[in-house]
Design a protein around this motif. Structure first.
Motif: not given
Length: 789
Positions: A765-775
């Motif tokens: 997603n081009g961000f350093y936090y991605d949409s994995v685990q619990f978001g």
């Protein structure tokens, strides 16, 4: 991971359970239902009584005072085998939350409503989604307050229920009890955004000698944004939850007729307006002008918004009767899902550039109708069953037939959403920025039908031994036939301990969405203006590439486990499983003249620069352990309950099956990045440990949810994004203020835990936090009021 390596985990979890107490999956208040995995009708059983693993989750408390306002997120933090993570930066996948069991694809989990097959969505996840290449069922199209219980069958069941039931089955039982209740809820993230408003009401009324349950729900969930304005890659992007407005109405009832005859009805409709932020476009000095922006329109850059108008409809009408001791059930079910895209806060850069060249300011329209797609499914079922108490110690024999008709269509957008006004390869890029519209060449209207026959025999040969055998034969008009079988059994070693196991074959038919989805946009490749195409199966491009016709996925499921119920307040289940899937359908990488020169020449001769396809290209093996444990105990003046649930699994790609024309190019067909999307679609471990203490009018709850490690592939070859194990905690408290009014408050992920930080140049997603685990949204808080009248 060999099955034996899971035994220490099972032993450790059992020790933990012995030292703690657990909220059991409450079944005492459930109506008489047909529990999935068995054709025998019986009072809803706990998972210690079934031949295969079945969890039964009562929804009353969660709908009245839970911290999650939709079904997908409720199950995400309740069932360890269930995964549903909200996406961001994934185009259409941002608008509909995908959901799956045991780390497999969402199209490998079958969803039933009152035991009847529910339709899937029209969307096939293409960009950015963990569930890419798959379609699934929209769990959030059903209001929580309408649901009595959710049964999660954690075992392959294609021989009983047909295609899609490879990973398991979710059966959603709706309410039809007399009485009225209403819920008002509010929530938001600790960051101050994502404001979530909920108003829902249920009323069950006596009608024609039966009961009709009516549920209406309104939900307004605001956008969240975790964007870092100081991040040079992200810029002005919007990173977070999609803004959603849902309006939902559901009916569910059953009415007696003469004799043993009953008429039943389920009908529902939901309209959803959803809006997701796409990648940001830079302003003056960024290099995005004139190809992706116009200085006259957005000099500081802009975020296009992908807006979806989603319409979901469902109706099921049936007639239950009895003839010569046989119970019969004739039903007709219809469901449809439509999504239409409107792209706003955008421009067509080619139109803006053409306007500038013609002496204008350099502008285009700022919103476009980008087209969309629709899927519908009509299913006719005739089911017959009878219990013979004196046959082999008690036998239930069932058989039946099914006919299903499916349709899928793609509608082109308005010309401005896809045209290249200033010339291909020159100036501004074609189409609406954020999401180019479907072109007339993408439009399609396809249909197919299938017929099935099944038989099921469950027999209790002795008071201790029960065996169930099922066989099902299906024929599809577009690819052929499939026959599946299942054998399951249980053996009781005394009153407290039961052994159980199952072996089955399964299949999943390629969805119409995978067969016929088409998307085209123009790119400038090696100095030549050429199309980039996701080519549908059987098209001229797919045939030129040697891509064969899609066929069904085939599966083999094995499971073995035990259940322990030493007393009425304690229960333990543990099940090991293995799922082998052959010819799994995945979305290929892009083929072009650089990575496959011979094919690239053919594609360029057809005016195509890059192409990708759906292909039966991999075999996978999934091994895992499911564990649940629960107990209740008197502590002080109240009651303490604990509930432990754990899923440990690992999926491995065991083979890559390249078609003859693509052999030698397996790394393009399935790159490391795409392989990891399959193997680690969810965390390898997920566990829930919950505590509930009730005393008088007060109830307190604490729940720890552990998400295991997860690895994804970056855009750069060899770069792996490793996400460490993380745990979040939910807290809640309810007060029964009066016999009719209950007030609840609480927080989710109260310690504001987020996934491991990564290089945004490598994340999906081009961000350093991605949409994995619990978001990536962090902590949230909620309040609810429930009133019964």
């Amino acid at each position: 991971m060999h099955a034996t390596r899971l035994l220490p985990t099972a032993f450790a979890a059992l020790c933990l359970c012995a030292a703690t107490a657990a909220i059991a999956q409450e079944t005492t208040s459930l109506e008489r239902v047909s529990v999935v995995g068995s054709r025998k009708t019986l009072p809803a059983a706990s998972s210690t009584d079934t031949l295969v693993p079945v969890d039964v989750y009562a929804m009353d408390k969660l709908a009245e005072g839970g911290g999650q306002f939709d079904l997908a997120q409720t199950l995400q933090y309740l069932s360890p085998s269930f995964n549903s993570t909200r996406q961001t930066g994934a185009d259409g996948a941002d608008l509909i939350d995908s959901a799956a069991l045991r780390g497999l694809g969402s199209d490998q989990t079958l969803v039933l409503v009152n035991g009847k097959r529910r339709h899937t969505v029209a969307l096939v996840n293409i960009f950015g989604a963990r569930n890419r290449g798959a379609t699934g069922t929209d769990m959030n199209s059903l209001p929580l307050l309408a649901i009595d219980n959710v049964q999660v069958l954690r075992d392959g069941a294609a021989a009983q229920y047909g295609s899609d039931a490879i990973a398991g089955v979710l059966n959603i039982q709706l309410k039809k009890k007399v009485g009225c209740e209403a819920v008002a809820g509010y929530g938001q993230y600790s960051a101050g955004d994502g404001k979530n408003y909920l108003a829902s009401a249920y009323c069950g009324v006596k009608l024609a000698g039966g009961t009709l349950g009516i549920t209406g729900e309104w939900q307004d969930r605001g956008r969240s944004n975790r964007n870092d304005p100081n991040d040079e890659l992200v810029g002005p992007r919007t990173i977070g939850d999609t803004a959603v407005k849902n309006k939902t109405l559901y009916l569910n009832g059953e009415f007696p007729l003469a004799g043993d005859n009953k008429l039943y009805l389920t009908a529902g409709a939901q309209d959803r307006d959803a809006s997701s932020g796409a990648w940001a476009r830079g302003g003056v000095g960024s290099g995005d002008i004139p190809d992706r922006n116009s200085a006259a329109m957005y000099p500081d850059g802009f975020v296009p918004f992908i807006n979806g108008d989603v319409q979901d409809r469902y109706v099921s009408v049936g007639w239950k009767s009895a003839f010569a001791g046989w119970d019969t059930d004739l039903s007709q079910t219809y469901g449809s899902n439509k999504m239409r895209y409107n792209i706003s806060n955008t421009l067509n850069a080619s139109i803006a550039n053409q306007d500038l060249l013609n002496g204008g300011k350099g502008v285009s329209a700022t919103s476009f109708d980008a087209g969309g797609f629709g899927f519908s499914q009509a299913t006719t079922n005739f089911d017959v069953s009878r219990f013979f108490p004196d046959l082999l110690g008690g036998s239930n024999i069932a058989f039946g037939a099914e006919y299903r008709k499916e349709k899928y269509d793609i509608v082109a957008g308005e010309p401005g959403s896809y045209i290249d006004a200033d010339g291909v390869g020159f100036g501004g890029n074609a189409g609406s920025q954020g999401f180019p519209g479907f072109q007339p060449g993408d439009a399609t209207n396809r249909s197919r039908n299938s017929q099935a026959l099944y038989a099921d025999w469950e027999a209790s040969f002795t008071p201790s031994l029960t065996v169930d055998a099922a066989v099902r034969a299906e024929h599809y008009s577009d690819f052929g036939s499939a026959t599946t079988a299942k054998l399951a059994g249980s053996y009781k070693l005394g009153k407290a301990l039961m052994l159980r196991g199952a072996a089955s074959t399964g299949f999943r038919a390629p969805s119409l969405q995978q067969l016929y989805f088409s998307s085209t946009f123009t790119d400038f490749i090696s100095g030549q203006p050429l199309d980039v195409v996701l080519a549908p199966n059987g098209s001229k491009i797919a045939n030129a590439a040697g891509v064969p016709a899609l066929k069904q996925e085939k599966a083999k499921n094995l499971s073995v486990g035990f259940t322990v119920k030493p007393d009425a307040d304690t229960a333990i289940t543990a099940d090991l499983y293995q799922i082998n899937i052959k010819d799994r359908i995945v979305l290929s990488g892009r083929f072009d003249a650089d990575n496959y020169p011979a094919l690239g020449t053919i594609l360029q001769g057809l005016g195509v620069g890059q192409a990708q396809f759906f292909v039966n290209s991999v075999n996978t093996r999934t091994r895992g352990l499911d564990l649940t444990a629960s107990t209740r105990a008197k502590v002080g003046a109240g009651q303490l309950s604990t509930f432990l649930a754990l899923n440990v699994s690992r999926t491995t790609v065991t083979a890559r099956n390249a078609p003859a024309a693509l052999q030698g190019y397996e790394d393009v067909l399935l790159s490391t990045r795409e392989r990891l999307f399959i193997e680690e679609a969810g965390p390898r471990m997920k566990g829930t440990l919950g505590f509930e203490y009730a005393q008088g009018a007060w109830t307190g709850e604490a729940k720890i949810i552990h998400f295991g490690k997860q690895t994804q592939g970056g855009f750069t070859d060899g770069v792996l994004l490793k996400y460490k194990p993380k745990a979040s905690m939910d807290l809640g408290m309810s007060w029964q203020a009066t016999p009719a009014l209950k007030l609840s408050v609480g927080g989710n992920n109260v310690f504001n835990v987020k996934p491991t930080r990564q290089d945004p140049y490598e994340t999906d997603n081009g961000f350093y936090y991605d949409s994995v685990q619990f978001g990536l949204n962090g902590a949230s808080y909620f309040a609810r009021a429930h009133y019964r009248f």
